[in-house]
Design a protein around this motif. Structure first.
Motif, PDB file in Angstrom:
ATOM      1  N   PRO A  96       4.138   2.306  -3.772  1.00  0.00           N
ATOM      2  CA  PRO A  96       3.907   3.180  -4.934  1.00  0.00           C
ATOM      3  C   PRO A  96       3.997   4.660  -4.591  1.00  0.00           C
ATOM      4  O   PRO A  96       4.494   5.466  -5.396  1.00  0.00           O
ATOM      5  N   PHE A  97       3.534   5.043  -3.393  1.00  0.00           N
ATOM      6  CA  PHE A  97       3.570   6.451  -3.009  1.00  0.00           C
ATOM      7  C   PHE A  97       4.992   6.897  -2.665  1.00  0.00           C
ATOM      8  O   PHE A  97       5.354   8.047  -2.906  1.00  0.00           O
ATOM      9  N   GLY A 142       8.867   1.827  -7.287  1.00  0.00           N
ATOM     10  CA  GLY A 142       7.797   1.661  -6.317  1.00  0.00           C
ATOM     11  C   GLY A 142       6.802   0.595  -6.727  1.00  0.00           C
ATOM     12  O   GLY A 142       6.378  -0.229  -5.903  1.00  0.00           O
ATOM     13  N   LEU A 143       6.436   0.577  -8.009  1.00  0.00           N
ATOM     14  CA  LEU A 143       5.504  -0.439  -8.500  1.00  0.00           C
ATOM     15  C   LEU A 143       6.144  -1.823  -8.481  1.00  0.00           C
ATOM     16  O   LEU A 143       5.473  -2.817  -8.167  1.00  0.00           O
ATOM     17  N   ALA A 149       5.821  -2.968  -4.953  1.00  0.00           N
ATOM     18  CA  ALA A 149       4.458  -3.133  -4.434  1.00  0.00           C
ATOM     19  C   ALA A 149       3.716  -4.304  -5.059  1.00  0.00           C
ATOM     20  O   ALA A 149       3.005  -5.041  -4.354  1.00  0.00           O
ATOM     21  N   ILE A 150       3.855  -4.494  -6.362  1.00  0.00           N
ATOM     22  CA  ILE A 150       3.038  -5.508  -7.056  1.00  0.00           C
ATOM     23  C   ILE A 150       3.301  -6.917  -6.521  1.00  0.00           C
ATOM     24  O   ILE A 150       2.349  -7.651  -6.203  1.00  0.00           O
ATOM     25  N   SER A 193       0.804  -1.223   0.000  1.00  0.00           N
ATOM     26  CA  SER A 193       0.000   0.000   0.000  1.00  0.00           C
ATOM     27  C   SER A 193       0.840   1.277   0.000  1.00  0.00           C
ATOM     28  O   SER A 193       0.353   2.330  -0.431  1.00  0.00           O
ATOM     29  N   THR A 246       9.726  10.416  -7.567  1.00  0.00           N
ATOM     30  CA  THR A 246       9.544  10.976  -8.909  1.00  0.00           C
ATOM     31  C   THR A 246       9.306  12.482  -8.841  1.00  0.00           C
ATOM     32  O   THR A 246       9.906  13.257  -9.601  1.00  0.00           O
ATOM     33  N   THR A 299       9.111   5.861  -9.819  1.00  0.00           N
ATOM     34  CA  THR A 299       7.751   5.321  -9.821  1.00  0.00           C
ATOM     35  C   THR A 299       7.773   3.850 -10.212  1.00  0.00           C
ATOM     36  O   THR A 299       7.052   3.026  -9.621  1.00  0.00           O
ATOM     37  N   GLY A 325       7.644   5.661  -4.154  1.00  0.00           N
ATOM     38  CA  GLY A 325       8.240   5.861  -5.473  1.00  0.00           C
ATOM     39  C   GLY A 325       7.739   7.131  -6.144  1.00  0.00           C
ATOM     40  O   GLY A 325       8.510   7.840  -6.804  1.00  0.00           O
ATOM     41  N   LEU A 326       6.454   7.434  -5.967  1.00  0.00           N
ATOM     42  CA  LEU A 326       5.901   8.661  -6.553  1.00  0.00           C
ATOM     43  C   LEU A 326       6.527   9.903  -5.931  1.00  0.00           C
ATOM     44  O   LEU A 326       6.799  10.884  -6.634  1.00  0.00           O
TER      45      LEU A 326
END
Length: 245
Positions: A140-141, A183-184, A187-188, A137, A147, A180, A143-144
């Motif tokens: 991703p944030f 992060g994905l 997370a995935i 959860s 970015t 980003t 990583g964002l």
């Protein structure tokens, strides 16, 4: 534009303290999640084998013979823990009739002990899964944020250079967007593994509940629960299990 300018080494060299910290955090998240994934996957496979052994438990002629089928350490084998807890609960209830819990019916005392053992085994199976949920959860944030921070510094650099040509923008912005992707990528796998492990643990918990029902029936009536309706049902006559007519 040299290809090396789009490499991870170039991204790391051009990054500042914040970029390095975010990349390190994502790396730690990835290592932690993969450690949980691998260890819990092995544990789930082992518990499935233990569930099969628990099915063979009822083919033994004596309780101690059945217990020998449930191999491994008690804290690692929830089915063995259930069997030992039920046996200990019956013995404790029998030997301590003068205590307050001795006034309880054996069935109620045994149900309480079995429920406690199931909760303990379930807690062990779920231990560490919160890490996967947190990583899935938040990564991703994280990583964002990297970015956004990278693009901010890229725009500052472009403004200082006084040029906004595509070759000046593509490199810094592309490198920032890599965060980003990081992060994905973290997370995935965590999300997919969390869902798979929760589903697998739920299946094991269901088998634990059925095993506990059989243990309860065995110690209270002297016979495990008969689920195959095509076979003769067991009834209790004068405290002894008999085949019903």
């Amino acid at each position: 534009m040299q290809p090396q300018q789009f490499s991870l080494a170039h991204l790391w060299a051009q990054g500042d303290f914040v970029t390095h910290a975010i990349a390190t955090i994502l790396l730690i998240m990835s290592i932690a999640s993969w450690y949980v994934i691998v260890t819990h996957a092995f544990r789930l496979v082992a518990n499935r084998r233990r569930a099969a052994a628990a099915h063979d438990f009822w083919h033994a002629h004596r309780f101690d013979e059945g217990l020998a089928q449930l191999t491994g350490k008690t804290q690692d084998n929830p089915f063995r823990l259930l069997a030992l807890e039920s046996q200990a609960a019956v013995a404790h209830h029998r030997d301590n009739q003068a205590d307050l819990h001795g006034q309880l019916a054996l069935s109620d005392w045994l149900i309480s002990s079995l429920n406690g053992a199931i909760e303990e085994g379930t807690e062990r199976m779920q231990r560490g899964l919160s890490i996967l949920a947190s990583v899935g959860s938040t990564a991703p944030f994280v990583g964002l944020f990297g970015t956004v921070w990278g693009i901010y510094h890229a725009l500052i650099g472009i403004s200082a250079a006084g040029a906004a040509s595509i070759d000046k923008i593509a490199g810094p912005v592309g490198e920032a967007l890599v965060m980003t992707a990081f992060g994905l990528a973290v997370a995935i796998p965590a999300v997919l593994a969390y869902n798979a492990l929760v589903r697998g643990n739920r299946s094991i918990t269901g088998k634990l509940n059925r095993f506990a029902q059989d243990l309860h029936a065995y110690f209270v009536t002297g016979a495990p629960v008969a689920r195959d309706q095509s076979r003769p049902q067991l009834a209790v006559v004068n405290g002894q299990p008999k085949h019903a007519e």
